[in-house]
Design a protein around this motif. Structure first.
Motif, PDB file in Angstrom:
ATOM      1  N   GLY A 170       1.896   2.233  -3.335  1.00 41.20           N
ATOM      2  CA  GLY A 170       0.832   2.705  -4.212  1.00 41.20           C
ATOM      3  C   GLY A 170      -0.027   1.619  -4.820  1.00 41.20           C
ATOM      4  O   GLY A 170      -0.822   1.900  -5.725  1.00 41.20           O
ATOM      5  N   ALA A 171       0.106   0.386  -4.368  1.00 40.72           N
ATOM      6  CA  ALA A 171      -0.691  -0.711  -4.924  1.00 40.72           C
ATOM      7  C   ALA A 171      -2.131  -0.615  -4.424  1.00 40.72           C
ATOM      8  O   ALA A 171      -2.375  -0.389  -3.243  1.00 40.72           O
ATOM      9  CB  ALA A 171      -0.088  -2.052  -4.539  1.00 40.72           C
ATOM     10  N   ARG A 172      -3.063  -0.821  -5.338  1.00 36.70           N
ATOM     11  CA  ARG A 172      -4.477  -0.831  -4.985  1.00 36.70           C
ATOM     12  C   ARG A 172      -4.930  -2.261  -4.679  1.00 36.70           C
ATOM     13  O   ARG A 172      -4.158  -3.207  -4.840  1.00 36.70           O
ATOM     14  CB  ARG A 172      -5.317  -0.216  -6.097  1.00 36.70           C
ATOM     15  N   LEU A 173      -6.189  -2.388  -4.259  1.00 37.94           N
ATOM     16  CA  LEU A 173      -6.689  -3.680  -3.799  1.00 37.94           C
ATOM     17  C   LEU A 173      -6.580  -4.781  -4.864  1.00 37.94           C
ATOM     18  O   LEU A 173      -6.130  -5.885  -4.547  1.00 37.94           O
ATOM     19  CB  LEU A 173      -8.133  -3.544  -3.317  1.00 37.94           C
ATOM     20  N   ILE A 217      -3.011  -5.824  -4.995  1.00 35.85           N
ATOM     21  CA  ILE A 217      -2.606  -6.496  -3.761  1.00 35.85           C
ATOM     22  C   ILE A 217      -3.094  -7.941  -3.753  1.00 35.85           C
ATOM     23  O   ILE A 217      -2.362  -8.870  -3.368  1.00 35.85           O
ATOM     24  CB  ILE A 217      -3.146  -5.723  -2.544  1.00 35.85           C
ATOM     25  N   GLN A 275       0.826  -1.206   0.000  1.00 38.52           N
ATOM     26  CA  GLN A 275       0.000   0.000   0.000  1.00 38.52           C
ATOM     27  C   GLN A 275       0.860   1.254   0.000  1.00 38.52           C
ATOM     28  O   GLN A 275       0.506   2.259  -0.635  1.00 38.52           O
ATOM     29  CB  GLN A 275      -0.929  -0.027   1.210  1.00 38.52           C
TER      30      GLN A 275
END
Length: 293
Positions: free
Chosen positions: A195-198, A201, A192
């Motif tokens: 900058g990773a989104r759901l 992830i 997170q």
């Protein structure tokens, strides 16, 4: 002779612990082999019966020295003019694979929300998921049949896909939650921060780590879908007939064709056995995940 001399000349005590451990391991190994033989013996007996003629298979007690033949397999595959099983096998494969994929796509985010990002009273949510499995299948058969009839979905393979997905989703969420609970939250937080989104992830961080658990869950869902017969028997006819329903066609008013039934049962069981053999490493890792802290 002094006390010091007697003490020095006395032989050292023999440690019997390794011998006890070896005897215990040998006994456990023998017990495991006996249990394995006990479970495999009916399958071997079914395979041997499938290689006999109908007359030899129907003898009581059965003859182990009877001549072997492939007539049961030829008749199962329609060589004698009977119906071909390929369409039913394709229906079972479609319903099992598609429903398993749908279950994984729905269970992974739900398990993520209940384990890594737990909601309030998440244990009550898990119990609600599991409680849906307590309803007997036959209790919901009539409403589902009336719904399928009024909506024009009788004898439709996609109705089975929807049913198998809804049937396997609770147990899949329950299993996946226990697997995902073992993932360190520091990895999620690091992703997170980067900058990773759901979606990223779930696919790049959670899924690779939980792959043994995903494999175990998918295999169990596949087996449940492949072996299901009650809904397939009532809600399908000719177009969406599955392999277990096709198997029951060998039990007719003319009698039970034992050799043909054994051959059909062995062939229909092969996809499940092959899937379990291919994923055995992941299955063992997934089922034992979290057993040892």
């Amino acid at each position: 002779m002094t006390t010091a001399t007697r003490t020095a000349s006395a032989p050292p005590p023999v440690d019997t612990a390794p011998k006890k451990v070896r005897r215990r391991n040998a006994a456990l190994g023998l017990l495991a082999w006996l249990a394995g033989i006990l479970f495999v013996l009916p399958v071997l007996w079914m395979a041997l019966t499938s290689l006999h003629s109908e007359a030899d298979a129907a003898t009581n007690p059965p003859s182990l020295a009877a001549p072997l033949t492939l007539d049961g397999y030829r008749e199962f595959f329609g060589a004698g003019g009977g119906p071909s099983p390929w369409f039913s096998l394709a229906n079972s494969l479609t319903a099992s694979v598609v429903s398993t994929v749908c279950v994984l796509l729905l269970a992974l985010p739900a398990a993520y929300a209940l384990s890594i990002r737990p909601v309030k009273k998440w244990t009550d949510v898990l119990f609600f998921f599991l409680s849906t499995k307590m309803l007997p299948i036959v209790a919901g058969l009539l409403p589902i049949y009336l719904f399928a009839k009024n909506s024009g979905m009788l004898d439709n393979i996609w109705l089975l896909v929807i049913l198998y997905t809804s049937m396997n989703l609770p147990i899949a969420v329950w299993m996946m939650q226990s697997f995902l609970a073992e993932i360190p939250t520091a990895l999620i937080e690091a992703a997170q921060i980067d900058g990773a989104r759901l979606p990223m992830i779930l696919t790049r961080v959670v899924a690779p780590i939980a792959m043994p658990g995903i494999a175990a869950t998918s295999l169990i869902c596949f087996i449940f879908s492949w072996n299901e017969m009650l809904f397939a028997r009532v809600l399908t006819g000719v177009i969406a007939q599955t392999a277990p329903v096709f198997l029951t066609g060998f039990i007719t008013s003319q009698g039970l064709f034992l050799a043909k039934v054994c051959a059909a049962s062995l062939v229909i069981s092969l996809p499940v056995l092959a899937a379990g053999f291919a994923a055995q490493d992941k299955l063992v890792q997934g089922l034992s995940l979290g057993a040892v802290k």
